[in-house]
Design a protein around this motif. Structure first.
Motif, PDB file in Angstrom:
ATOM      1  N   LEU A 131       0.833  -1.193   0.000  1.00 17.45           N
ATOM      2  CA  LEU A 131       0.000   0.000   0.000  1.00 17.45           C
ATOM      3  C   LEU A 131       0.876   1.255   0.000  1.00 17.45           C
ATOM      4  O   LEU A 131       0.584   2.220  -0.726  1.00 17.45           O
ATOM      5  N   ALA A 132       1.941   1.249   0.765  1.00 18.02           N
ATOM      6  CA  ALA A 132       2.866   2.391   0.778  1.00 18.02           C
ATOM      7  C   ALA A 132       3.481   2.591  -0.603  1.00 18.02           C
ATOM      8  O   ALA A 132       3.612   3.723  -1.079  1.00 18.02           O
ATOM      9  N   SER A 133       3.858   1.506  -1.263  1.00 21.56           N
ATOM     10  CA  SER A 133       4.421   1.587  -2.614  1.00 21.56           C
ATOM     11  C   SER A 133       3.412   2.192  -3.587  1.00 21.56           C
ATOM     12  O   SER A 133       3.755   3.033  -4.415  1.00 21.56           O
ATOM     13  N   TYR A 134       2.186   1.743  -3.481  1.00 21.27           N
ATOM     14  CA  TYR A 134       1.128   2.257  -4.352  1.00 21.27           C
ATOM     15  C   TYR A 134       0.960   3.768  -4.174  1.00 21.27           C
ATOM     16  O   TYR A 134       0.884   4.518  -5.139  1.00 21.27           O
ATOM     17  N   PHE A 135       0.900   4.222  -2.906  1.00 22.90           N
ATOM     18  CA  PHE A 135       0.741   5.648  -2.634  1.00 22.90           C
ATOM     19  C   PHE A 135       1.931   6.466  -3.146  1.00 22.90           C
ATOM     20  O   PHE A 135       1.785   7.634  -3.472  1.00 22.90           O
ATOM     21  N   CYS A 136       3.108   5.850  -3.199  1.00 28.23           N
ATOM     22  CA  CYS A 136       4.304   6.544  -3.700  1.00 28.23           C
ATOM     23  C   CYS A 136       4.402   6.499  -5.222  1.00 28.23           C
ATOM     24  O   CYS A 136       5.290   7.122  -5.808  1.00 28.23           O
ATOM     25  N   GLY A 137       3.546   5.727  -5.866  1.00 31.08           N
ATOM     26  CA  GLY A 137       3.571   5.627  -7.317  1.00 31.08           C
ATOM     27  C   GLY A 137       4.464   4.525  -7.853  1.00 31.08           C
ATOM     28  O   GLY A 137       4.725   4.469  -9.048  1.00 31.08           O
ATOM     29  N   ALA A 138       4.935   3.644  -6.983  1.00 33.19           N
ATOM     30  CA  ALA A 138       5.756   2.507  -7.409  1.00 33.19           C
ATOM     31  C   ALA A 138       4.825   1.313  -7.586  1.00 33.19           C
ATOM     32  O   ALA A 138       4.644   0.501  -6.692  1.00 33.19           O
ATOM     33  N   ASN A 139       4.212   1.212  -8.763  1.00 32.98           N
ATOM     34  CA  ASN A 139       3.168   0.218  -8.993  1.00 32.98           C
ATOM     35  C   ASN A 139       3.670  -1.109  -9.541  1.00 32.98           C
ATOM     36  O   ASN A 139       2.910  -2.068  -9.618  1.00 32.98           O
ATOM     37  N   ASP A 140       4.919  -1.183  -9.969  1.00 39.60           N
ATOM     38  CA  ASP A 140       5.475  -2.451 -10.437  1.00 39.60           C
ATOM     39  C   ASP A 140       6.955  -2.509 -10.069  1.00 39.60           C
ATOM     40  O   ASP A 140       7.545  -1.526  -9.645  1.00 39.60           O
ATOM     41  N   ILE A 141       7.560  -3.673 -10.213  1.00 39.13           N
ATOM     42  CA  ILE A 141       8.931  -3.897  -9.743  1.00 39.13           C
ATOM     43  C   ILE A 141       9.942  -3.024 -10.467  1.00 39.13           C
ATOM     44  O   ILE A 141      10.898  -2.544  -9.868  1.00 39.13           O
ATOM     45  N   SER A 142       9.730  -2.766 -11.760  1.00 41.25           N
ATOM     46  CA  SER A 142      10.688  -1.930 -12.491  1.00 41.25           C
ATOM     47  C   SER A 142      10.651  -0.489 -11.991  1.00 41.25           C
ATOM     48  O   SER A 142      11.678   0.180 -11.925  1.00 41.25           O
ATOM     49  N   THR A 143       9.480   0.010 -11.632  1.00 45.73           N
ATOM     50  CA  THR A 143       9.360   1.352 -11.070  1.00 45.73           C
ATOM     51  C   THR A 143       9.954   1.407  -9.674  1.00 45.73           C
ATOM     52  O   THR A 143      10.613   2.373  -9.311  1.00 45.73           O
TER      53      THR A 143
END
Length: 81
Positions: free
Chosen positions: A11-23
């Protein structure tokens, strides 16, 4: 110094805009997200030690330790890199 962690690194990753492993690998908050994941794992492990506590330490000079864990009068420091 107080510090806030989310319980769910996904959820923290999603909020930061890191939606996939490459990002995620190139994201500027990668270090913070790694600390969030380690914090959540430490909390799970420390459920077996009800008197254990987790702290974050930073002094006035900016020196910090990511996690200080107190268990039975002992202090354990963990630095994430």
């Amino acid at each position: 110094t107080p510090k806030i962690y989310m319980n769910d690194v996904g959820l923290a990753s999603y909020f930061c805009g890191a939606n996939d492993i490459s990002t995620l690998k190139t994201h500027p908050n990668y270090g913070s997200l790694l600390e969030t994941w380690i914090f959540s794992e430490l909390r799970k492990a420390l459920v077996y030690y009800p008197l254990a506590q987790i702290f974050f330490y930073r002094n006035h000079k900016g020196i910090e330790v990511d996690f200080l864990i107190t268990v039975a009068g002992r202090v354990i420091g963990i630095e994430c890199k």
